[in-house]
Scaffold this active site. Structure first.
Site, PDB file in Angstrom:
ATOM      1  CG  HIS A  18      -4.833 -16.725 -23.354  1.00  0.00           C
ATOM      2  ND1 HIS A  18      -4.542 -18.009 -23.748  1.00  0.00           N
ATOM      3  CD2 HIS A  18      -6.083 -16.477 -23.796  1.00  0.00           C
ATOM      4  CE1 HIS A  18      -5.572 -18.513 -24.411  1.00  0.00           C
ATOM      5  NE2 HIS A  18      -6.522 -17.595 -24.468  1.00  0.00           N
ATOM      6  CG  ASP A 118      -1.282 -18.839 -23.374  1.00  0.00           C
ATOM      7  OD1 ASP A 118      -1.984 -18.620 -22.388  1.00  0.00           O
ATOM      8  OD2 ASP A 118      -1.748 -19.050 -24.520  1.00  0.00           O
TER       9      ASP A 118
HETATM   10 BR1  BUP Z   1     -13.064  -6.593 -18.960  1.00  0.00          BR
HETATM   11  C1  BUP Z   1     -11.951  -6.771 -17.499  1.00  0.00           C
HETATM   12  N1  BUP Z   1     -10.904  -5.790 -15.623  1.00  0.00           N
HETATM   13  O1  BUP Z   1     -12.284  -4.550 -16.881  1.00  0.00           O
HETATM   14  P1  BUP Z   1     -11.579 -14.150 -18.351  1.00  0.00           P
HETATM   15  C2  BUP Z   1     -11.323  -7.948 -17.229  1.00  0.00           C
HETATM   16  N2  BUP Z   1     -10.489  -8.034 -16.157  1.00  0.00           N
HETATM   17  O2  BUP Z   1      -9.565  -7.018 -14.346  1.00  0.00           O
HETATM   18  P2  BUP Z   1     -11.665 -13.203 -21.106  1.00  0.00           P
HETATM   19  C3  BUP Z   1     -10.296  -6.959 -15.337  1.00  0.00           C
HETATM   20  O3  BUP Z   1      -9.370  -9.893 -17.123  1.00  0.00           O
HETATM   21  P3  BUP Z   1     -12.663 -15.178 -22.824  1.00  0.00           P
HETATM   22  C4  BUP Z   1     -11.734  -5.634 -16.676  1.00  0.00           C
HETATM   23  O4  BUP Z   1     -10.591 -10.047 -13.840  1.00  0.00           O
HETATM   24  C5  BUP Z   1      -9.933 -11.591 -15.614  1.00  0.00           C
HETATM   25  O5  BUP Z   1      -8.837 -11.829 -14.809  1.00  0.00           O
HETATM   26  C6  BUP Z   1     -10.610 -10.288 -15.203  1.00  0.00           C
HETATM   27  O6  BUP Z   1     -10.341 -13.178 -18.168  1.00  0.00           O
HETATM   28  C7  BUP Z   1      -9.762  -9.290 -15.903  1.00  0.00           C
HETATM   29  O7  BUP Z   1     -12.259 -13.762 -19.713  1.00  0.00           O
HETATM   30  C8  BUP Z   1      -9.459 -11.290 -17.018  1.00  0.00           C
HETATM   31  O8  BUP Z   1     -12.579 -13.924 -17.307  1.00  0.00           O
HETATM   32  C9  BUP Z   1     -10.421 -11.803 -18.067  1.00  0.00           C
HETATM   33  O9  BUP Z   1     -11.036 -15.525 -18.413  1.00  0.00           O
HETATM   34  O10 BUP Z   1     -12.649 -13.743 -22.165  1.00  0.00           O
HETATM   35  O11 BUP Z   1     -10.338 -13.757 -21.359  1.00  0.00           O
HETATM   36  O12 BUP Z   1     -11.791 -11.764 -21.099  1.00  0.00           O
HETATM   37  O13 BUP Z   1     -13.385 -16.037 -21.857  1.00  0.00           O
HETATM   38  O14 BUP Z   1     -13.400 -14.924 -24.090  1.00  0.00           O
HETATM   39  O15 BUP Z   1     -11.244 -15.631 -23.052  1.00  0.00           O
END
Ligand code: BUP
Length: 462
Positions: A18, A118
């Protein structure tokens, strides 16, 4: 003066998925000379979020930060037994915003021209800003198709005609291709769950917003975007602003020597399988071991980011403890396994990366698109199967629908290995990924759709 710069307040919620897109929106607004105040909710739940916020603030010293200190948990609240730490934090923040945001906003000088919240916090924001002359926008951290479900939710659940057709396997959202119930987050279909009540209550309040930012590409989601903006999905949806959010410089690691980037430098172009399941998706030890075996049988070099606990602060066991010495030894012969926060945007942009095994968090999907990396979609939770459908439709990823939901899922290593090979050898996927990358770059470039959207908003805010 007459050309006052727009003052925009951004309100963060909890979870890296988020926070990241909200900060990217902030970076985009800063690029267009808006003045930004960032309201952060404290205490912050994860180390990853604390670090992102500090990196953002040091990259943009002109941004003002205002801290909103969350009220203590309310043990009398009906929702106090929530066991998901992120959901509990959202509930606390919603309550705190209702009590604490107004004085904070009134203390800002000059008074803001717009507020971007958000999605998890917007109902509280709307409640307290009702009598202020302050347009409220929402940043929705998922795909337009998921927003269609959100917007349509209360209408769908309360209409008797849908009720009587309820043996259907699909939800028919007007203007949108049918949504298989097997892709809808299971808790949304359970009237007693808190997610159900949140969707029910919040979706009714969408008409009070001045607009919604959805990080997506017009070409990928034109159907959902058209259905929303033409009023087909449901009446009263405010303007939807699709924007392409890309990884930004402020997210980069500060240290120059980076072991991961160095390792990638030594691999051949497009040869590496990158595997990361997002910031929240902890898996069973059994599934983690199957993944290890799957990566080994795929026979490609791999970069695997292991997550053992839902909260990074609690994720303290070593890789050897999680994987066992034997498996760890085998893995290290073929790839790089880490258990730390990585800079995913930078990794996906490295030419050695040829494919991404992803949980399909929407930010991750957009980062893959931005860098033209094909995907193996493995969506275990929440909105992720709806996101995976967008990947499937876009043709830049493979998706095995039978892999199920997190609770029931153990994918065998061998099967995973086979699917990885299929992804890595598919020219078709590679071409589609390249095609959509070009589209994303157009949207972000000079005169592209991002610029058109932001300029239109700035005109309104003047
Ligand atoms: Br883990 C990780 N490095 O090691 P999503 C995540 N990220 O930059 P969410 C890193 O966090 P859900 C790490 O690049 C993205 O921008 C990744 O967001 C970054 O999934 C963000 O992909 C993660 O939307 O899980 O929020 O972790 O889908 O359950 O909300």
């Amino acid at each position: 003066g007459t050309h006052r710069l727009p003052q925009v307040v951004l309100l963060t919620s909890s979870g890296a998925g988020h926070l990241t897109p909200l900060l990217r929106v902030a970076a985009l607004l800063l690029h267009h000379n808006c003045q930004i105040t960032l309201i952060t909710c404290h205490p912050i739940l994860t180390l990853a979020e604390s670090q992102l916020i500090s990196k953002f603030l040091s990259a943009f010293p002109q941004v003002k930060e205002k801290q909103l200190h969350l009220l203590p948990h309310d043990p009398n609240n009906v929702n106090s037994n929530i066991d998901d730490p992120f959901l509990l934090q959202w509930e606390t923040a919603r309550r705190s915003v209702r009590h604490l945001l107004l004085p904070l906003l009134l203390s800002l000088s000059p008074f803001p021209s717009a507020l971007v919240s958000d999605v998890t916090l917007f109902p509280s924001v709307i409640e307290i800003t009702e009598n202020l002359n302050l347009p409220v926008y929402v940043q929705f951290p998922s795909c337009a198709r998921m927003f269609c479900l959100f917007a349509y939710f209360s209408a769908y659940m309360t209409s008797s005609s849908t009720r009587s057709n309820d043996n259907n396997d699909v939800i028919e959202i007007p203007g949108v291709w049918p949504m298989a119930k097997s892709t809808v987050p299971p808790l949304l279909l359970e009237p007693k769950s808190i997610f159900y009540s949140i969707f029910m209550e919040d979706s009714k309040k969408i008409p009070k917003l001045s607009g919604i930012f959805i990080p997506t590409l017009e070409t990928l989601e034109s159907e959902s975007l058209t259905a929303l903006n033409s009023g087909k999905v449901v009446d009263g949806v405010p303007p939807i602003y699709p924007i392409v959010l890309m990884p930004c410089d402020f997210e980069k690691h500060l240290q120059e020597e980076n072991k991961i980037m160095k390792w990638l430098d030594n691999q051949s172009p497009r040869s590496v399988v990158y595997m990361n399941f997002g910031s929240k998706a902890a898996m069973s030890r059994k599934q983690i071991k199957e993944i290890g075996n799957g990566l080994i049988t795929s026979a490609y070099p791999f970069l695997w980011v292991v997550k053992d606990k839902e909260l990074d602060k609690e994720d303290t066991e070593s890789l050897n403890e999680v994987l066992g010495n034997d498996l760890m030894e085998k893995l290290e012969r073929k790839g790089l396994v880490v258990k730390e926060w990585v800079n995913q945007g930078e990794i996906l942009g490295h030419e050695a990366v040829g494919g991404f095994v992803s949980h399909c968090g929407w930010n991750s999907v957009l980062e893959a698109i931005w860098h033209g990396v094909r995907l193996l979609a493995w969506p275990p939770k929440g909105d992720q199967k709806v996101n995976a459908e967008a990947i499937d439709r876009g043709g830049f990823g493979l998706w095995t629908r039978t892999w199920g939901w997190a609770a029931e899922m153990v994918v065998k290593g061998e099967e995973l290995g086979e699917r990885i090979k299929e992804m890595m050898t598919s020219e078709e996927l590679k071409l589609r990924a390249e095609h959509i990358r070009v589209e994303a770059r157009k949207a972000v470039g000079d005169g592209g759709s991002n610029e058109i959207v932001i300029k239109e908003l700035i005109e309104k805010w003047k």
